[in-house]
Design a protein around this motif. Sequence first.
Motif, PDB file in Angstrom:
ATOM      1  N   LEU A 260       0.850  -1.193   0.000  1.00  0.00           N
ATOM      2  CA  LEU A 260       0.000   0.000   0.000  1.00  0.00           C
ATOM      3  C   LEU A 260       0.882   1.238   0.000  1.00  0.00           C
ATOM      4  O   LEU A 260       1.965   1.198   0.565  1.00  0.00           O
ATOM      5  N   PRO A 261       0.455   2.339  -0.584  1.00  0.00           N
ATOM      6  CA  PRO A 261      -0.849   2.514  -1.209  1.00  0.00           C
ATOM      7  C   PRO A 261      -0.905   1.909  -2.608  1.00  0.00           C
ATOM      8  O   PRO A 261       0.113   1.766  -3.267  1.00  0.00           O
ATOM      9  N   VAL A 262      -2.118   1.562  -3.024  1.00  0.00           N
ATOM     10  CA  VAL A 262      -2.392   1.205  -4.411  1.00  0.00           C
ATOM     11  C   VAL A 262      -3.322   2.292  -4.939  1.00  0.00           C
ATOM     12  O   VAL A 262      -4.270   2.693  -4.266  1.00  0.00           O
ATOM     13  N   SER A 263      -2.999   2.778  -6.121  1.00  0.00           N
ATOM     14  CA  SER A 263      -3.731   3.922  -6.657  1.00  0.00           C
ATOM     15  C   SER A 263      -4.233   3.649  -8.064  1.00  0.00           C
ATOM     16  O   SER A 263      -3.700   2.802  -8.776  1.00  0.00           O
ATOM     17  N   GLY A 264      -5.243   4.389  -8.436  1.00  0.00           N
ATOM     18  CA  GLY A 264      -5.814   4.288  -9.769  1.00  0.00           C
ATOM     19  C   GLY A 264      -6.984   5.234  -9.868  1.00  0.00           C
ATOM     20  O   GLY A 264      -7.003   6.284  -9.221  1.00  0.00           O
ATOM     21  N   TYR A 265      -7.980   4.813 -10.647  1.00  0.00           N
ATOM     22  CA  TYR A 265      -9.146   5.671 -10.887  1.00  0.00           C
ATOM     23  C   TYR A 265     -10.432   4.887 -10.789  1.00  0.00           C
ATOM     24  O   TYR A 265     -10.482   3.715 -11.162  1.00  0.00           O
ATOM     25  N   ALA A 266     -11.490   5.556 -10.320  1.00  0.00           N
ATOM     26  CA  ALA A 266     -12.846   5.052 -10.460  1.00  0.00           C
ATOM     27  C   ALA A 266     -13.279   5.438 -11.865  1.00  0.00           C
ATOM     28  O   ALA A 266     -13.196   6.604 -12.237  1.00  0.00           O
ATOM     29  N   MET A 267     -13.689   4.445 -12.651  1.00  0.00           N
ATOM     30  CA  MET A 267     -13.978   4.667 -14.068  1.00  0.00           C
ATOM     31  C   MET A 267     -15.434   4.428 -14.453  1.00  0.00           C
ATOM     32  O   MET A 267     -15.860   4.862 -15.509  1.00  0.00           O
ATOM     33  N   GLU A 268     -16.175   3.702 -13.607  1.00  0.00           N
ATOM     34  CA  GLU A 268     -17.554   3.307 -13.936  1.00  0.00           C
ATOM     35  C   GLU A 268     -18.415   3.381 -12.702  1.00  0.00           C
ATOM     36  O   GLU A 268     -17.921   3.255 -11.579  1.00  0.00           O
ATOM     37  N   ILE A 269     -19.706   3.536 -12.932  1.00  0.00           N
ATOM     38  CA  ILE A 269     -20.681   3.474 -11.853  1.00  0.00           C
ATOM     39  C   ILE A 269     -21.789   2.545 -12.319  1.00  0.00           C
ATOM     40  O   ILE A 269     -22.174   2.569 -13.494  1.00  0.00           O
ATOM     41  N   GLY A 270     -22.253   1.683 -11.417  1.00  0.00           N
ATOM     42  CA  GLY A 270     -23.265   0.716 -11.823  1.00  0.00           C
ATOM     43  C   GLY A 270     -24.231   0.383 -10.709  1.00  0.00           C
ATOM     44  O   GLY A 270     -24.040   0.771  -9.556  1.00  0.00           O
ATOM     45  N   LEU A 271     -25.272  -0.352 -11.072  1.00  0.00           N
ATOM     46  CA  LEU A 271     -26.269  -0.805 -10.113  1.00  0.00           C
ATOM     47  C   LEU A 271     -26.257  -2.325 -10.077  1.00  0.00           C
ATOM     48  O   LEU A 271     -26.276  -2.976 -11.132  1.00  0.00           O
ATOM     49  N   VAL A 272     -26.197  -2.872  -8.876  1.00  0.00           N
ATOM     50  CA  VAL A 272     -26.303  -4.316  -8.700  1.00  0.00           C
ATOM     51  C   VAL A 272     -27.522  -4.628  -7.849  1.00  0.00           C
ATOM     52  O   VAL A 272     -27.955  -3.829  -7.030  1.00  0.00           O
ATOM     53  N   GLU A 273     -28.049  -5.806  -8.109  1.00  0.00           N
ATOM     54  CA  GLU A 273     -29.092  -6.382  -7.279  1.00  0.00           C
ATOM     55  C   GLU A 273     -28.401  -7.424  -6.418  1.00  0.00           C
ATOM     56  O   GLU A 273     -27.469  -8.083  -6.865  1.00  0.00           O
ATOM     57  N   TYR A 274     -28.819  -7.562  -5.176  1.00  0.00           N
ATOM     58  CA  TYR A 274     -28.235  -8.581  -4.311  1.00  0.00           C
ATOM     59  C   TYR A 274     -29.326  -9.192  -3.461  1.00  0.00           C
ATOM     60  O   TYR A 274     -30.375  -8.598  -3.279  1.00  0.00           O
ATOM     61  N   SER A 275     -29.172 -10.282  -3.026  1.00  0.00           N
ATOM     62  CA  SER A 275     -28.205 -11.333  -3.101  1.00  0.00           C
ATOM     63  C   SER A 275     -28.861 -12.492  -3.823  1.00  0.00           C
ATOM     64  O   SER A 275     -30.003 -12.779  -3.504  1.00  0.00           O
ATOM     65  N   PRO A 276     -28.250 -13.171  -4.775  1.00  0.00           N
ATOM     66  CA  PRO A 276     -26.844 -13.041  -5.159  1.00  0.00           C
ATOM     67  C   PRO A 276     -26.609 -11.751  -5.940  1.00  0.00           C
ATOM     68  O   PRO A 276     -27.546 -11.122  -6.428  1.00  0.00           O
ATOM     69  N   VAL A 277     -25.340 -11.386  -6.084  1.00  0.00           N
ATOM     70  CA  VAL A 277     -24.976 -10.163  -6.786  1.00  0.00           C
ATOM     71  C   VAL A 277     -25.216 -10.352  -8.284  1.00  0.00           C
ATOM     72  O   VAL A 277     -24.784 -11.327  -8.877  1.00  0.00           O
ATOM     73  N   ARG A 278     -25.923  -9.398  -8.864  1.00  0.00           N
ATOM     74  CA  ARG A 278     -26.170  -9.403 -10.304  1.00  0.00           C
ATOM     75  C   ARG A 278     -26.140  -7.960 -10.775  1.00  0.00           C
ATOM     76  O   ARG A 278     -26.932  -7.134 -10.318  1.00  0.00           O
ATOM     77  N   GLU A 279     -25.186  -7.653 -11.668  1.00  0.00           N
ATOM     78  CA  GLU A 279     -25.090  -6.291 -12.180  1.00  0.00           C
ATOM     79  C   GLU A 279     -26.238  -6.044 -13.153  1.00  0.00           C
ATOM     80  O   GLU A 279     -26.444  -6.807 -14.089  1.00  0.00           O
ATOM     81  N   LEU A 280     -26.979  -4.969 -12.914  1.00  0.00           N
ATOM     82  CA  LEU A 280     -28.100  -4.614 -13.780  1.00  0.00           C
ATOM     83  C   LEU A 280     -27.655  -3.696 -14.916  1.00  0.00           C
ATOM     84  O   LEU A 280     -28.155  -3.797 -16.024  1.00  0.00           O
ATOM     85  N   PHE A 281     -26.727  -2.779 -14.606  1.00  0.00           N
ATOM     86  CA  PHE A 281     -26.159  -1.891 -15.621  1.00  0.00           C
ATOM     87  C   PHE A 281     -24.935  -1.204 -15.047  1.00  0.00           C
ATOM     88  O   PHE A 281     -24.743  -1.164 -13.832  1.00  0.00           O
ATOM     89  N   SER A 282     -24.102  -0.670 -15.929  1.00  0.00           N
ATOM     90  CA  SER A 282     -23.008   0.206 -15.507  1.00  0.00           C
ATOM     91  C   SER A 282     -22.712   1.176 -16.636  1.00  0.00           C
ATOM     92  O   SER A 282     -22.959   0.884 -17.809  1.00  0.00           O
ATOM     93  N   TYR A 283     -22.200   2.351 -16.248  1.00  0.00           N
ATOM     94  CA  TYR A 283     -21.887   3.408 -17.197  1.00  0.00           C
ATOM     95  C   TYR A 283     -20.495   3.952 -16.906  1.00  0.00           C
ATOM     96  O   TYR A 283     -20.147   4.165 -15.744  1.00  0.00           O
ATOM     97  N   ALA A 284     -19.760   4.204 -17.978  1.00  0.00           N
ATOM     98  CA  ALA A 284     -18.440   4.834 -17.838  1.00  0.00           C
ATOM     99  C   ALA A 284     -18.636   6.273 -17.378  1.00  0.00           C
ATOM    100  O   ALA A 284     -19.616   6.929 -17.749  1.00  0.00           O
ATOM    101  N   LEU A 285     -17.700   6.756 -16.576  1.00  0.00           N
ATOM    102  CA  LEU A 285     -17.752   8.145 -16.137  1.00  0.00           C
ATOM    103  C   LEU A 285     -17.264   9.048 -17.250  1.00  0.00           C
ATOM    104  O   LEU A 285     -16.271   8.742 -17.927  1.00  0.00           O
ATOM    105  N   GLY A 286     -17.942  10.159 -17.431  1.00  0.00           N
ATOM    106  CA  GLY A 286     -17.534  11.132 -18.433  1.00  0.00           C
ATOM    107  C   GLY A 286     -17.885  10.684 -19.829  1.00  0.00           C
ATOM    108  O   GLY A 286     -18.672   9.776 -20.053  1.00  0.00           O
ATOM    109  N   ASN A 287     -17.264  11.331 -20.770  1.00  0.00           N
ATOM    110  CA  ASN A 287     -17.510  11.018 -22.174  1.00  0.00           C
ATOM    111  C   ASN A 287     -16.442  10.088 -22.697  1.00  0.00           C
ATOM    112  O   ASN A 287     -15.752  10.392 -23.658  1.00  0.00           O
ATOM    113  N   ALA A 288     -16.283   8.952 -22.042  1.00  0.00           N
ATOM    114  CA  ALA A 288     -15.235   7.996 -22.393  1.00  0.00           C
ATOM    115  C   ALA A 288     -15.600   7.174 -23.628  1.00  0.00           C
ATOM    116  O   ALA A 288     -14.796   6.414 -24.127  1.00  0.00           O
ATOM    117  N   VAL A 289     -16.814   7.310 -24.113  1.00  0.00           N
ATOM    118  CA  VAL A 289     -17.252   6.524 -25.266  1.00  0.00           C
ATOM    119  C   VAL A 289     -16.655   7.128 -26.534  1.00  0.00           C
ATOM    120  O   VAL A 289     -16.725   8.337 -26.759  1.00  0.00           O
TER     121      VAL A 289
END
Length: 183
Positions: free
Chosen positions: A152-181
Amino acid sequence: MSQGYAIELYFDPALENQVLKAWNVLARRQISTQLIEIESRPHITLFSSSYVEPLKLENIVKNFASKQEPVPLSFRSIGALPSDNNVLFLAPNPSLSLLHFHLQLCDAMKKEGVEIGEEYRADSWIPYCPVAEEVSRSRMAEAFTVLRDLKLPVSGYAMEIGLVEYSPVRELFSYALGNAVEP
């Protein structure tokens, strides 16, 4: 049967791999395999609730993500939550950019009438990235020792935000931050 939904912040591949390395070391030592078994993804939880409409959240998150830039993250310490689940985590430096990102998300949800529980309100939210869950009390000290050996430390970036349903974990969607497309 769903128990709830969570909005999660996801990392760039290099940072995600550093977190997965911690998960795998703890799994090999048979300290905790819970996050791997439930097919979670390395993340920081921004919001969680049992009482929310996923479609409403998707519109909020999609619109919010398009206006955000990737957030720099630096995991500098390890900790544990005082709960029955015995969760161990990596703690990010609570930078102004991370705290402001969360505050803006809370504001966007409040504007759409989404109720935010106490632990996810901007004035009480504690950001963390889980690395082990359901660690037996007898193995907590060993788990801390294993995690202390991470560089430690380990560094980087948060790049996406998403919604999961739990439990069990199931990602419903995620989107890149900004205009990364790409156009």
